[in-house]
Scaffold this motif. Structure first.
Motif, short mmCIF file in Angstrom:
data_model
loop_
_atom_site.label_atom_id
_atom_site.label_comp_id
_atom_site.label_asym_id
_atom_site.label_seq_id
_atom_site.Cartn_x
_atom_site.Cartn_y
_atom_site.Cartn_z
N PHE A 57 63.60 8.29 43.60
CA PHE A 57 64.63 7.83 44.53
C PHE A 57 65.31 8.95 45.30
CE2 PHE A 57 64.22 4.94 40.95
CZ PHE A 57 63.79 3.80 41.63
N LEU A 58 65.93 8.54 46.41
CA LEU A 58 66.67 9.49 47.24
C LEU A 58 68.03 9.74 46.60
CD1 LEU A 58 66.20 7.57 50.60
CD2 LEU A 58 64.88 9.56 49.85
N LYS A 59 68.50 10.95 46.72
CA LYS A 59 69.84 11.25 46.17
C LYS A 59 70.93 10.62 47.04
CE LYS A 59 69.66 14.26 42.56
NZ LYS A 59 68.26 14.10 42.35
N GLU A 60 70.73 10.71 48.35
CA GLU A 60 71.73 10.21 49.30
C GLU A 60 71.30 8.84 49.82
OE1 GLU A 60 74.48 11.78 50.42
OE2 GLU A 60 74.11 13.48 49.09
N PRO A 61 72.24 7.95 50.09
CA PRO A 61 71.84 6.68 50.73
C PRO A 61 71.22 6.94 52.10
CG PRO A 61 74.25 6.86 50.58
CD PRO A 61 73.70 8.07 49.90
N PRO A 62 70.16 6.24 52.45
CA PRO A 62 69.47 6.53 53.71
C PRO A 62 70.30 6.10 54.91
CG PRO A 62 68.54 4.59 52.68
CD PRO A 62 69.57 5.10 51.73
N ALA A 63 70.59 7.03 55.81
CA ALA A 63 71.40 6.68 56.98
C ALA A 63 70.57 5.93 58.01
CB ALA A 63 71.98 7.95 57.59
N ASN A 64 69.31 6.28 58.09
CA ASN A 64 68.49 5.71 59.16
C ASN A 64 67.40 4.79 58.62
OD1 ASN A 64 69.93 7.10 61.18
ND2 ASN A 64 68.87 8.98 60.53
N ALA A 65 66.82 4.05 59.54
CA ALA A 65 65.84 3.02 59.15
C ALA A 65 64.52 3.63 58.66
CB ALA A 65 65.57 2.12 60.35
N THR A 66 63.85 2.87 57.81
CA THR A 66 62.49 3.20 57.39
C THR A 66 61.63 2.00 57.75
OG1 THR A 66 63.49 4.25 55.46
CG2 THR A 66 61.11 3.99 55.40
N ASN A 67 60.39 2.24 58.00
CA ASN A 67 59.47 1.13 58.27
C ASN A 67 59.49 0.14 57.10
OD1 ASN A 67 56.77 -0.14 57.78
ND2 ASN A 67 56.48 0.63 59.86
N PRO A 68 59.70 -1.15 57.39
CA PRO A 68 59.85 -2.12 56.28
C PRO A 68 58.66 -2.13 55.33
CG PRO A 68 60.14 -3.20 58.44
CD PRO A 68 59.84 -1.77 58.71
N GLU A 69 57.45 -2.04 55.88
CA GLU A 69 56.27 -2.12 55.01
C GLU A 69 56.16 -0.90 54.12
OE1 GLU A 69 52.74 -3.57 56.71
OE2 GLU A 69 53.78 -5.26 57.65
N GLU A 70 56.67 0.22 54.61
CA GLU A 70 56.66 1.44 53.80
C GLU A 70 57.54 1.25 52.57
OE1 GLU A 70 58.29 5.84 54.55
OE2 GLU A 70 57.20 5.00 56.27
N VAL A 71 58.71 0.64 52.80
CA VAL A 71 59.63 0.39 51.68
C VAL A 71 58.99 -0.60 50.70
CG1 VAL A 71 61.93 -0.41 51.01
CG2 VAL A 71 61.62 0.78 53.19
N LEU A 72 58.38 -1.63 51.26
CA LEU A 72 57.74 -2.64 50.40
C LEU A 72 56.61 -2.01 49.57
CD1 LEU A 72 57.39 -5.56 49.52
CD2 LEU A 72 56.05 -5.97 51.58
N ASP A 73 55.77 -1.22 50.22
CA ASP A 73 54.67 -0.57 49.49
C ASP A 73 55.21 0.32 48.37
OD1 ASP A 73 52.83 -1.80 51.04
OD2 ASP A 73 52.52 -0.12 52.42
N PHE A 74 56.28 1.04 48.70
CA PHE A 74 56.88 1.91 47.69
C PHE A 74 57.29 1.09 46.46
CE2 PHE A 74 60.98 3.11 45.89
CZ PHE A 74 60.64 4.30 45.26
N VAL A 75 57.95 -0.06 46.73
CA VAL A 75 58.44 -0.90 45.62
C VAL A 75 57.28 -1.46 44.81
CG1 VAL A 75 59.61 -3.09 45.12
CG2 VAL A 75 60.65 -1.45 46.68
N VAL A 76 56.29 -2.02 45.51
CA VAL A 76 55.16 -2.63 44.79
C VAL A 76 54.42 -1.56 43.97
CG1 VAL A 76 52.93 -3.80 45.10
CG2 VAL A 76 54.92 -4.52 46.44
N ASN A 77 54.25 -0.38 44.56
CA ASN A 77 53.44 0.64 43.89
C ASN A 77 54.17 1.48 42.86
OD1 ASN A 77 51.25 -0.16 45.41
ND2 ASN A 77 51.79 1.21 47.10
N ASN A 78 55.48 1.58 42.99
CA ASN A 78 56.21 2.47 42.08
C ASN A 78 57.20 1.77 41.16
OD1 ASN A 78 55.43 5.30 43.07
ND2 ASN A 78 55.91 4.16 44.93
N ILE A 79 57.78 0.68 41.62
CA ILE A 79 58.81 0.03 40.79
C ILE A 79 58.18 -1.06 39.92
CG2 ILE A 79 61.06 -1.10 40.78
CD1 ILE A 79 60.96 1.75 42.10
N MET A 80 57.41 -1.92 40.57
CA MET A 80 56.81 -3.01 39.79
C MET A 80 55.81 -2.46 38.76
SD MET A 80 58.67 -5.10 40.94
CE MET A 80 59.54 -5.88 42.27
N THR A 81 55.15 -1.41 39.10
CA THR A 81 54.16 -0.83 38.17
C THR A 81 54.83 -0.06 37.04
OG1 THR A 81 54.09 1.01 39.69
CG2 THR A 81 52.27 -0.55 39.82
#
Ligand SMILES: Cc1ncc(COP(=O)(O)O)c(C=O)c1O
Length: 487
Positions: A59-83
């Motif tokens: 995870f990031l230490k600081e809250p993200p100020a700017n946008a990230t591509n939605p699918e990138e966030v989703l992929d991160f969650v599916v691949n790193n959190i759910m697993t």
């Protein structure tokens, strides 16, 4: 006042929205991830491990100020959190109380969140409130509670249902005068009850933990003695908590006899059926639960043995006025939505004001699969545990410590003529469990029964087969052979 120089855009673009195409693409990806999980979960390992350092790195230490591509966030969650989460619906996840879940209810949760239904008051969502009332009526019927006077509420889980029950019990039986009030529960009652009692402000001296008998059931004689002694000392016995399916062994307390004691002594009879309650749906479980219909309040937990995804607990009461009388407040900002008495505001029946639409998954899954499918699944679970018991008894290596009861069985590795001491057997069984978990092949942890370390299987997953269990026991035996050389 704003600083004149501060630029506030009057054409707001910060609407937290995606375009329709983006939403559809995103939604389909989410569904794909969930469906892939459902169809491949049994091929994966059910156990994960992760240290604080390893997980923090994700995870990031600081809250993200700017946008990230939605699918990138989703992929991160599916691949790193759910697993990096145990698969509690895996056929070889035997420990604690597994969460087998079902797809329809998972989709219902998505709908409930998607439409963001407010399930607090009638006026905000009359159909949702009516669905909750209707679902609770089904449950009142299933558990033999009074149809007209009975009531209840869906909660986040068994802990919240127990807390809601005990607040109600105290209010009905004691009002504001509870310095001398005493509550009784057995040494096998679930810890959420003690937590609730402590949250209610009761002191340790007001709690009586009654030892269980040789079968892990509430000892009636010890209970009656404790009540009599408390009365002589000027205390006020006001509530008893029985368990219908203990977490440790699946044991059901003698409900009819306890109901009789409560009636005679004017004590509130709460039954914690969070684990075992739904066994009532099976002809194999129903006879064990005789007397459950006599409770003043009953906790059941559909996210356990009714195969619902988290969170869904439930409290049923014999008289719905008890809930209303306990939880109703009338703040001025809700006066316009009070409605009439037939329109239930569930915020008046429990702790939460804002509530998610929990009844939806219950209703949709029951309507889709039909009650008979649930009944068959529960019967299968009970039978599977009985078959496992039989299998263990045929082996010279295994000892059954508590028999298959409502799909729970406890046993230990104890080869005939091994000459091992109790301490060595404890160490060996602890070793087996640790090695199995370390292998990640199965989630099988220990508990303590009669001061012995035992392995405990809770077999409420309808997708667990005898083959799965045999494979797990073979793995245990492999580690046992290894362990015996070390201990
Ligand atoms: C008998 C019993 N009561 C209460 C609870 C608590 O339920 P929840 O975890 O849903 O809060 C459990 C959980 O395992 C349980 O087994």
């Amino acid at each position: 006042m704003h600083d004149k120089n501060e630029k506030i855009k009057m054409k707001n673009t910060a609407t937290l929205e995606l375009s329709e195409e983006e939403m559809r693409a995103y939604g389909y990806k989410v569904i794909d991830a969930i469906v892939t999980h459902f169809v491949t979960q049994h091929e994966k390992l059910p156990v994960v491990s992760g240290t604080r350092e390893e997980m923090e790195q994700l995870f990031l230490k600081e809250p993200p100020a700017n946008a990230t591509n939605p699918e990138e966030v989703l992929d991160f969650v599916v691949n790193n959190i759910m697993t990096n989460s145990n698969i509690v619906s895996h056929p070889k996840s035997y420990s604690f109380v597994p969460g087998p879940s079902n797809f329809i209810s998972a989709m219902a949760d998505a709908l409930a969140a998607g439409f963001n239904i407010f399930s607090g008051g009638w006026q905000a969502s009359p159909a949702a409130a009516a669905m909750e009332i209707n679902s609770l009526n089904w449950l009142l019927r299933i558990f033999g509670f009074p149809q007209k006077r009975g009531g209840g509420i869906f909660t986040s889980g068994g802990s919240m249902a127990n807390l809601t029950a005990l607040i109600t019990a105290r209010n009905v039986k004691c009002g504001d005068n509870y310095e001398k009030a005493i509550i009784y529960l057995s040494d096998q009652a679930h810890s959420s009850n003690i937590k609730a009692i402590r949250m209610l402000g009761f002191k340790k001296e007001q709690i009586r933990i009654i030892p269980t008998d040789g079968e892990f059931k509430f000892s009636l004689i010890k209970l009656k003695n404790a009540i009599a002694k408390d009365r002589l000392e000027g205390f006020h016995p006001f509530c008893l908590i029985a368990t219908a399916g203990t977490t440790n062994t699946g044991t059901v307390d003698p409900l009819n006899e306890l109901a009789e004691v409560c009636k005679k002594e004017d004590i509130w009879f709460h039954i914690d059926g969070a684990y075992g309650g739904f066994a009532i749906l099976s002809p194999l479980g129903k006879p064990l639960l005789k007397g459950i219909e006599k409770a003043d309040s009953l906790t059941i937990d559909p996210h356990k043995w009714l195969y619902q995804p988290y969170e869904l607990g439930c409290l049923l009461v014999r008289n719905h006025h008890w809930l209303k009388g306990t939880f109703t407040e009338k703040p001025e900002y809700l006066r316009d939505i009070e409605g009439n008495t037939s329109e239930i505001n569930f915020y008046d029946h429990g702790i939460e004001l804002t509530r998610r639409f929990r009844a939806l998954k219950f209703y949709m899954s029951l309507k889709t699969f039909g009650l008979n499918e649930f009944k068959d699944a529960i019967s299968y679970n009970i039978k599977l545990a009985e078959n496992v018991e039989e299998y263990l008894r045929q082996s010279p290596h295994w000892e059954v410590v508590s028999p298959a009861t409502l799909a729970v069985i406890s046993f230990r590795y104890h080869p005939i003529d091994s000459g091992m001491t109790e301490n060595q057997l404890d160490a060996l069984n602890q070793y087996i469990s640790e090695k199995v978990v370390e292998s990640k092949e199965a989630l099988l942890v220990t508990t303590i029964l009669n001061n012995q370390v035992v392995l405990r299987m809770c077999l409420i997953n309808p997708r667990t087969t005898m083959e799965d269990v045999k494979e797990t026991l073979a793995l245990c035996e492999k580690f046992a052979t290894e362990g015996m050389k070390k201990i």
